[in-house]
Every structure is written in structure tokens, then in C-alpha cells.
Write an enzyme that holds these catalytic residues in place. Sequence first.
Site, mmCIF file in Angstrom:
data_model
loop_
_atom_site.group_PDB
_atom_site.id
_atom_site.type_symbol
_atom_site.label_atom_id
_atom_site.label_comp_id
_atom_site.label_asym_id
_atom_site.label_seq_id
_atom_site.Cartn_x
_atom_site.Cartn_y
_atom_site.Cartn_z
ATOM 1 N N HIS A 1 0.820 -1.210 0.000
ATOM 2 C CA HIS A 1 0.000 0.000 0.000
ATOM 3 C C HIS A 1 0.859 1.267 0.000
ATOM 4 O O HIS A 1 2.062 1.239 0.298
ATOM 5 C CB HIS A 1 -0.913 0.019 1.234
ATOM 6 C CG HIS A 1 -0.147 -0.025 2.523
ATOM 7 N ND1 HIS A 1 0.454 1.094 3.076
ATOM 8 C CD2 HIS A 1 0.136 -1.045 3.365
ATOM 9 C CE1 HIS A 1 1.063 0.767 4.204
ATOM 10 N NE2 HIS A 1 0.890 -0.536 4.397
ATOM 11 N N GLU B 1 -2.772 -7.214 6.988
ATOM 12 C CA GLU B 1 -1.548 -6.962 7.737
ATOM 13 C C GLU B 1 -1.428 -7.910 8.925
ATOM 14 O O GLU B 1 -2.431 -8.459 9.419
ATOM 15 C CB GLU B 1 -1.557 -5.510 8.244
ATOM 16 C CG GLU B 1 -0.396 -5.077 9.121
ATOM 17 C CD GLU B 1 0.945 -5.115 8.420
ATOM 18 O OE1 GLU B 1 1.414 -6.234 8.128
ATOM 19 O OE2 GLU B 1 1.517 -4.038 8.187
#
Length: 280
Positions: free
Chosen positions: A17, A109
Amino acid sequence: MGTDKKILPKRIILMRHGESAGNIDQGAYATTPDHKIPLTEEGRAQAREAGRKMRALISAQSGGTCGENWRVYFYVSPYERTRTTLREEGKAFSRRCVIGVREECRIREQDFGNFQVEDRMRVVKETRERFGRFFYRFPEGESASDVYDRVSSFLESLWRDVDMNRHQVDPLSELNLVIVSHGLTSRVFLMKWFKWTVEEFERLNNLGNCEFRVMELGAGGEYTFGIHHTEEEMLAWGMSKDMIDDQMVRVNGSRETLNDCCTLQLDEYFDLLDVTDDEE
């Protein structure tokens, strides 16, 4: 059950990201849940630029325009920063290019716990360095080995999608799978894919914000970084000479070639003093 011929992805692209509020201020995690941490404006710009570079790379390597011979399918982590990264990145692709998007919770994550008090997390991360990054489990959270387990499950599902042609790509088009995820998750994905050891995982550096790494199908049917990335790049990622050599063999080598070139870590576990089982 799918009956169409299996179409292997031409490329599998891993992307982290863009810059998030947590990347520039660790204190953000003390008041905002990790999954809700947003991108910064710089992060949005990074994602748009990465999308343009990715499209240019795919189009140039495919030797044609989007309407002719390539398509993209995206897998994205459910976190706000990855979803926003994909929205911004996606502005570089026409609707005709994109055959699908799937939000995939297993590529989220690493869980660090709930709200993260900055001073406490500093101590916890120092402890992780002493303990080892792969096996250290965050209080109320996960270890990298926990992430490995769910990423392994994701990979099984991904290959079922390929085997059953669930991407529904035209046989005349090149299929590109793009996985928009996180730094550690991407490294664990590669560890699983290339069967790297824990020690080899510990060597690896994190991806930069909106950095993407391209695994392409080599001439012998194996995926490799050696087509789109240089040995110098891979060295900067933390890969050892043996890991890099393996990538270069994969450019043209088959599975049989890899078996011939790889010792399968035998030397690490056995003293191979002789090639015969005969005893004196």
C-alpha cells in the site's frame, strides 16, 4: 466444476500500500484501529503513479494494448489503506482491462494487537528483534508464522481459482494477478511460494510504499523475479546469492532443472561424505 483449460497467470505482482498516516506518525495506532488507518495524500499520489507504471510495464511486455491481449485480476487486503491504494491505482486501468477484484481477508496486515500505545510498542518491537521476527508473537496479536499459515491457505485458494478458471479470462489474453497487500504479508507470501527458510525470510527487507515486485512465468514454467528485476535489485531486497541464483535459473529452467541445481538443504542437515550406501 470448471471444464475450461487452465490458464496460468503470466505475471503475479505483489504490491504494498501507499504511505499511510501510521507510516508518518506511529501515534496514530493509539487512537485509530489498524484496519482503519488511512492513506496520506502522498500515499494516494504514490498509488496513482504505481498504477501508471504497472499498466505501462504489462502493456509493453505484452506487446499490445489492453483491448488486444492482456487482463488484470486484483486481490486486495480489507484494510482501508490497501483498499484506497487499489482505488487510486485502478485509475490507470480501463474497465475493459480489469476482469475482477476480490477482497481477501487472509492477506491482511500482521495483527499487532488492538490499539497500540507507542511507548509500549517500542519495547515490544525491541523484544521482537532479540527473539526473532518470524516466531515472535505480539501480545494479543500474531507472529509472522501465524501470517504464514493464513497466507498458505490463501495460496491454496488462489491455485484452485486458476485450476478451475474462475478468473474467466479469454484464452487469447495474458492473465495478470495483482495482490495489493502489506509489507510483511508480501514477504511471507514469497517465503511460502519459493520455499525459503526462516533464516532466508529474516534476511528480507520490507517493500517500500507502493513498491511492486513482478513474478513472471519463465520459459520452463517456473515463476521468477529474474525477468523484470536485476540481481542488484534482489540483493538490495536482502536476498542471498543462492536465492538470487535460484531466481535466475527459473528464467529458463524447468522444475527438473531446479531439482538438479538445488541441494534441497541437504548439506545443512546431513554430512554427505560419500555417494554410496555401502559400508566399509
